[in-house]
Motif scaffolding. Sequence first.
Motif, short mmCIF file in Angstrom:
data_model
loop_
_atom_site.label_atom_id
_atom_site.label_comp_id
_atom_site.label_asym_id
_atom_site.label_seq_id
_atom_site.Cartn_x
_atom_site.Cartn_y
_atom_site.Cartn_z
N GLY A 351 4.29 -9.69 2.83
CA GLY A 351 3.38 -9.48 3.95
C GLY A 351 3.80 -8.32 4.83
O GLY A 351 2.97 -7.49 5.23
N VAL A 352 5.10 -8.21 5.11
CA VAL A 352 5.57 -7.18 6.03
C VAL A 352 5.52 -5.79 5.37
O VAL A 352 5.24 -4.79 6.04
CB VAL A 352 6.99 -7.52 6.52
CG1 VAL A 352 7.56 -6.39 7.36
CG2 VAL A 352 6.97 -8.80 7.33
N LEU A 353 5.78 -5.73 4.07
CA LEU A 353 5.66 -4.43 3.39
C LEU A 353 4.23 -3.92 3.42
O LEU A 353 3.99 -2.71 3.62
CB LEU A 353 6.16 -4.55 1.95
CG LEU A 353 7.69 -4.56 1.80
CD1 LEU A 353 8.09 -5.09 0.42
CD2 LEU A 353 8.27 -3.16 2.01
N LEU A 354 3.25 -4.79 3.24
CA LEU A 354 1.85 -4.36 3.35
C LEU A 354 1.49 -3.99 4.79
O LEU A 354 0.71 -3.07 5.03
CB LEU A 354 0.93 -5.45 2.81
CG LEU A 354 1.03 -5.70 1.30
CD1 LEU A 354 -0.02 -6.70 0.86
CD2 LEU A 354 0.88 -4.41 0.50
N TYR A 355 2.06 -4.71 5.74
CA TYR A 355 1.90 -4.38 7.16
C TYR A 355 2.35 -2.95 7.43
O TYR A 355 1.65 -2.16 8.07
CB TYR A 355 2.71 -5.40 7.96
CG TYR A 355 2.89 -5.15 9.43
CD1 TYR A 355 1.96 -5.65 10.35
CD2 TYR A 355 4.01 -4.51 9.92
CE1 TYR A 355 2.15 -5.48 11.71
CE2 TYR A 355 4.21 -4.33 11.28
CZ TYR A 355 3.27 -4.82 12.18
OH TYR A 355 3.47 -4.65 13.52
N TYR A 356 3.51 -2.58 6.88
CA TYR A 356 4.02 -1.22 7.10
C TYR A 356 3.29 -0.18 6.27
O TYR A 356 3.24 1.00 6.64
CB TYR A 356 5.53 -1.17 6.85
CG TYR A 356 6.30 -1.72 8.00
CD1 TYR A 356 6.27 -1.09 9.24
CD2 TYR A 356 7.04 -2.88 7.89
CE1 TYR A 356 6.95 -1.60 10.33
CE2 TYR A 356 7.73 -3.40 8.95
CZ TYR A 356 7.68 -2.76 10.17
OH TYR A 356 8.35 -3.27 11.25
N ALA A 357 2.72 -0.59 5.14
CA ALA A 357 1.88 0.35 4.40
C ALA A 357 0.73 0.82 5.27
O ALA A 357 0.39 2.02 5.31
CB ALA A 357 1.37 -0.32 3.12
N ILE A 358 0.12 -0.12 6.02
CA ILE A 358 -0.97 0.23 6.93
C ILE A 358 -0.44 1.10 8.07
O ILE A 358 -1.11 2.04 8.52
CB ILE A 358 -1.66 -1.04 7.45
CG1 ILE A 358 -2.33 -1.77 6.28
CG2 ILE A 358 -2.68 -0.71 8.54
CD1 ILE A 358 -2.90 -3.13 6.64
N ALA A 359 0.78 0.83 8.54
CA ALA A 359 1.37 1.66 9.60
C ALA A 359 1.54 3.09 9.13
O ALA A 359 1.27 4.05 9.87
CB ALA A 359 2.72 1.07 10.03
N ASN A 360 1.99 3.28 7.89
CA ASN A 360 2.19 4.64 7.37
C ASN A 360 0.88 5.39 7.21
O ASN A 360 0.80 6.58 7.52
CB ASN A 360 2.94 4.57 6.04
CG ASN A 360 4.43 4.34 6.23
OD1 ASN A 360 5.12 5.14 6.84
ND2 ASN A 360 4.93 3.23 5.72
N VAL A 361 -0.16 4.70 6.73
CA VAL A 361 -1.47 5.36 6.64
C VAL A 361 -1.96 5.74 8.04
O VAL A 361 -2.53 6.82 8.24
CB VAL A 361 -2.49 4.45 5.92
CG1 VAL A 361 -3.87 5.10 5.90
CG2 VAL A 361 -2.05 4.15 4.50
N VAL A 377 7.09 11.82 5.47
CA VAL A 377 7.61 10.55 5.98
C VAL A 377 6.61 9.41 5.76
O VAL A 377 6.94 8.40 5.11
CB VAL A 377 8.02 10.67 7.46
CG1 VAL A 377 8.37 9.30 8.04
CG2 VAL A 377 9.21 11.62 7.59
N PRO A 378 5.36 9.50 6.28
CA PRO A 378 4.44 8.40 6.02
C PRO A 378 4.05 8.28 4.55
O PRO A 378 3.78 7.16 4.07
CB PRO A 378 3.22 8.72 6.90
CG PRO A 378 3.31 10.17 7.18
CD PRO A 378 4.77 10.50 7.20
N LEU A 379 4.03 9.39 3.81
CA LEU A 379 3.70 9.32 2.39
C LEU A 379 4.77 8.56 1.62
O LEU A 379 4.47 7.65 0.83
CB LEU A 379 3.54 10.73 1.82
CG LEU A 379 3.24 10.81 0.31
CD1 LEU A 379 1.93 10.11 -0.01
CD2 LEU A 379 3.22 12.26 -0.15
N LEU A 380 6.03 8.91 1.85
CA LEU A 380 7.12 8.21 1.18
C LEU A 380 7.18 6.75 1.62
O LEU A 380 7.45 5.85 0.81
CB LEU A 380 8.45 8.91 1.49
CG LEU A 380 9.69 8.42 0.76
CD1 LEU A 380 9.51 8.51 -0.74
CD2 LEU A 380 10.92 9.20 1.20
N GLY A 381 6.90 6.51 2.90
CA GLY A 381 6.90 5.13 3.39
C GLY A 381 5.81 4.30 2.73
O GLY A 381 6.05 3.16 2.32
N LEU A 382 4.62 4.87 2.60
CA LEU A 382 3.50 4.15 1.97
C LEU A 382 3.81 3.82 0.51
O LEU A 382 3.67 2.68 0.07
CB LEU A 382 2.23 4.99 2.06
CG LEU A 382 1.01 4.48 1.28
CD1 LEU A 382 0.57 3.12 1.80
CD2 LEU A 382 -0.12 5.49 1.34
#
Length: 421
Positions: A351-361, A377-382
């Motif tokens: 759940g938290v990894l998908l939460y941060y995927a949305i943060a990176n986008v 940074v956001p690309l690698l994070g996503l």
Amino acid sequence: MRQPTETASPRLQRRLGLMDAVLIGLGSMIGAGIFAALAPAARAAGSGLLVALAVAAVVAYCNATSSARLAARYPASGGTYLYGRERLGDFWGYLAGWAFVTGKTASCAAMALTVGSYVWPEQAHAVAVAAVVALTVVNYAGIQKSAWLTRAIVAVVLAVLAAVVVAGLTSSAADPARLDVGPDASFGGVLQAAGLLFFAFAGYARIATLGEEVRDPARTIPRAIPLALGITLVVYAAVAVAVLAVLGPKGLADAAAPLSDAVRAAGADGLGPVVRAGAAVAALGSLLALILGVSRTTLAMARDRHLPHALSAVHPRFKVPHRAELAVGAVVAVVAATADVRGAIGFSSFGVLLYYAIANVSAWTLTPQEGRPARIVPLLGLVGCLILAFALPASSVIFGAAVLAVGAGVYSTRRALAARG
């Protein structure tokens, strides 16, 4: 893009400085992971545990950078729920909030049960419920009291971990050869371990979700998040090296209480009770910070009526979202009284990894004038979030996806009913 929105709900007071924010992040990260995630991660990665730790740290750094820039732009409660709503649209904000609240509720229960298993194993569920009730009362009394308690907890835990590192690295049982990467370290196992270890790094979200209570958030939050993450990485790396050197990958994977087993193998039996006490205190610190973060996201979602609007109330004296805190505490107490801690880390990580995927986008959509980080940074994070999320055990992925689907269904149903009305 949407501009930061104002609401008619009462606002929280900005009482937290830089050190308070850093300590809240440390209390969550160090308490959550070092006693809970090392053994299952070693089981997945084998001798590749340190590589998995590095992968998790890189993804966490990207997520932390994206979150810090967004929190400076939108200094209000809610974290990625708020950022997704403002940058991507209501649905994506809602989905981020749903993933956070459900995933971190599981984390709260896991940390409460960790307290119980160290304090009184035969009555672990009862102790877990008592811990939830006690910390809900502390949070209800005000954010400053929570910050002071977190400060004390972090000091105790860091002292215990320092003792473990010294005992492990100075022991005659330590063997540097156990740190080498061997043939048992498969690529898939390293990724799965990194996903599990990410659970331990996710505490910096607590700093962002408390954005409405931080003084000078545009300056404080971007400084507090990388500071907390950097300190945590140094602590994790030191402890992992010490424990691996004493137990080896297989011994660590088989350990029920890795740090206790490590000091015993190092010949420091007298540290065993201290480590057990430190584990309980660490889990309490993590639970305290988790309840803070979940209640603030609940507050933000209630303000937008994605959750019952009554939960958006702010206490006139203590200036905290008291109804949200009581509701979160009640739900966590029920889960802690009935659930098994097994699988909680995997479900929470998904759940938290998908939460941060949305943060990176969301961070990708920032303009340079809004403080956008370097595009990589956001690309690698996503990409990292998505890879680690789907590298988790299949049961965690399936259950996590099902819970997200339920959340999306609730959102769609509520929108359809609103359109008809």
